[in-house]
Design an enzyme around this catalytic site. Structure first.
Site, mmCIF file in Angstrom:
data_model
loop_
_atom_site.group_PDB
_atom_site.id
_atom_site.type_symbol
_atom_site.label_atom_id
_atom_site.label_comp_id
_atom_site.label_asym_id
_atom_site.label_seq_id
_atom_site.Cartn_x
_atom_site.Cartn_y
_atom_site.Cartn_z
ATOM 1 N N LYS A 1 0.846 -1.208 0.000
ATOM 2 C CA LYS A 1 0.000 0.000 0.000
ATOM 3 C C LYS A 1 0.875 1.248 0.000
ATOM 4 O O LYS A 1 0.613 2.219 -0.714
ATOM 5 C CB LYS A 1 -0.918 0.012 1.229
ATOM 6 C CG LYS A 1 -2.056 -1.003 1.149
ATOM 7 C CD LYS A 1 -2.801 -1.115 2.473
ATOM 8 C CE LYS A 1 -3.731 -2.326 2.456
ATOM 9 N NZ LYS A 1 -4.358 -2.603 3.743
ATOM 10 N N GLN B 1 -4.651 -1.860 9.951
ATOM 11 C CA GLN B 1 -4.529 -3.166 9.298
ATOM 12 C C GLN B 1 -5.088 -4.272 10.185
ATOM 13 O O GLN B 1 -4.786 -4.333 11.381
ATOM 14 C CB GLN B 1 -3.052 -3.419 8.940
ATOM 15 C CG GLN B 1 -2.810 -4.651 8.094
ATOM 16 C CD GLN B 1 -3.434 -4.582 6.700
ATOM 17 O OE1 GLN B 1 -3.582 -3.503 6.122
ATOM 18 N NE2 GLN B 1 -3.818 -5.714 6.160
ATOM 19 N N ASP C 1 -11.018 2.685 4.442
ATOM 20 C CA ASP C 1 -11.326 1.251 4.312
ATOM 21 C C ASP C 1 -12.839 1.031 4.172
ATOM 22 O O ASP C 1 -13.267 -0.060 3.795
ATOM 23 C CB ASP C 1 -10.866 0.507 5.584
ATOM 24 C CG ASP C 1 -9.590 -0.291 5.371
ATOM 25 O OD1 ASP C 1 -9.326 -0.696 4.232
ATOM 26 O OD2 ASP C 1 -8.879 -0.517 6.369
HETATM 27 N N1 GUN Z 1 -6.745 -7.057 6.233
HETATM 28 C C1 GUN Z 1 -7.072 -7.756 5.128
HETATM 29 N N2 GUN Z 1 -7.674 -6.953 4.222
HETATM 30 C C2 GUN Z 1 -7.729 -5.723 4.785
HETATM 31 C C3 GUN Z 1 -8.228 -4.471 4.326
HETATM 32 O O1 GUN Z 1 -8.765 -4.314 3.229
HETATM 33 N N3 GUN Z 1 -8.088 -3.428 5.202
HETATM 34 C C4 GUN Z 1 -7.521 -3.576 6.428
HETATM 35 N N4 GUN Z 1 -7.457 -2.504 7.221
HETATM 36 N N5 GUN Z 1 -7.050 -4.730 6.873
HETATM 37 C C5 GUN Z 1 -7.153 -5.790 6.050
#
Ligand code: GUN
Length: 298
Positions: A58, A102, A125
């Site tokens: 990311k 996350q 998110d």
């Molecule tokens: N863990 C797995 N996929 C995601 C996501 O799209 N966002 C976040 N914050 N954690 C994740």
């Protein structure tokens, strides 16, 4: 004469690149008019290797489009209170447009409490109940990145969804549930008749075989076989799994769909890797840009 049936493999990598190129061009234009840049913060607690890889990807992708990226790393012993305090600081920091925490978080931290603590205006998110609720009633909101990525692929490949039967395998908060809502909305893509299947569904195959569009987010490697799929169906695979294989690395990446088997029948299919996966990060960056634009009334 019989029409020759073709299968289109949906190139998520290519579409994700196009989306990122568009974001990059827009960010460059914004910087010309304004000396601020969009800023995305990711918080990671503990040392889950998969989470570290996701966050690093990311960060790299954000930088590549001109979005400032910061990662706040905390040890696994961090208390819930400490995490909530950090979120509070970020919530009121005018220089930060997007915040993701996350997942998964260590067991001693209440995930729902953490998500509900994030300022909904920075919740790129799209996990906060306010954003989920707005999505359900069709109000502008942050749509979580993986469902948004699936909708973007359907849109860019001009796949007809109106009036079609869309079967969603899986009811997770992050993927299955939001996609079932988005596909049923009076939008394009959307306007589909939606059925959600899950672990308690009886006679699953008889339902999946009715699908014009089959979205697979069940979390089980190569679960979906050709005998579960109607001829000419659109098959979207959201799964991602590492399975042992005789490769140099000793494993290969597969989805929820048995690709070689199902691609014989599908009209469109997403591969794994290179299908839905690359779209997730692109849509997260798009949400960060949207947040920045909203703050600046652009
Ligand atoms: N863990 C797995 N996929 C995601 C996501 O799209 N966002 C976040 N914050 N954690 C994740």
């Amino acid at each position: 004469m019989n029409k020759i049936k073709t299968t289109t493999i949906i190139d998520g990598k290519l579409i994700a690149k196009k989306v990122k190129d568009e974001i990059k061009a827009e960010v460059a234009g914004l910087i010309d008019n304004n000396d601020q840049t969009p800023h995305l913060v990711a918080i990671i607690v503990g040392e889950d290797p998969a989470s570290e890889t996701y966050v690093a990807s990311k960060e790299k992708a954000a930088r590549s489009v001109g979005i400032t990226s910061s990662v706040y790393k905390y040890p696994a012993e961090t208390t819930e209170e400490e995490l909530l305090k950090t979120i509070e600081f970020i919530n009121i920091d005018d220089e930060i447009d997007g915040l993701i925490v996350q997942l998964p978080l260590p067991d001693h931290i209440n995930v729902n409490k953490v998500i509900e603590h994030i300022n909904p205006d920075k919740d790129v998110d799209g996990f906060h109940p306010i954003n989920v609720g707005k999505m359900v009633i069709g109000q502008p909101s942050f749509i979580s990145a993986t469902p948004a990525g699936v909708m973007e692929l359907l849109k860019r490949y001009k796949i007809e969804t109106e009036g079609k039967h869309c079967v969603v395998l899986g009811r997770s908060n992050i993927v299955g549930s939001p996609l079932s809502i988005l596909m049923s909305k009076k939008t394009n893509p959307g306007n589909a008749t939606v059925t959600i299947c899950h672990s308690k569904t009886i006679d699953l195959n008889s339902i999946t075989k009715q699908a014009d569009i089959l979205i697979c987010a069940i979390g089980s490697p190569q679960f979906v076989k050709a005998d579960m799929v109607k001829d000419g169906a659109v098959v979207i695979d959201v799964g991602i799994h590492r399975i042992p294989a005789e490769t140099e690395k000793g494993y290969k990446i597969v989805g929820d769909v048995d690709f070689d088997d199902v691609s014989r029948k599908a009209s469109f299919i997403t591969p794994v890797p290179g299908g839905v996966g690359p779209m997730t990060i692109a849509m997260l960056l798009n949400n960060t840009l949207l947040s920045f634009k909203k703050k600046h009334n652009i």
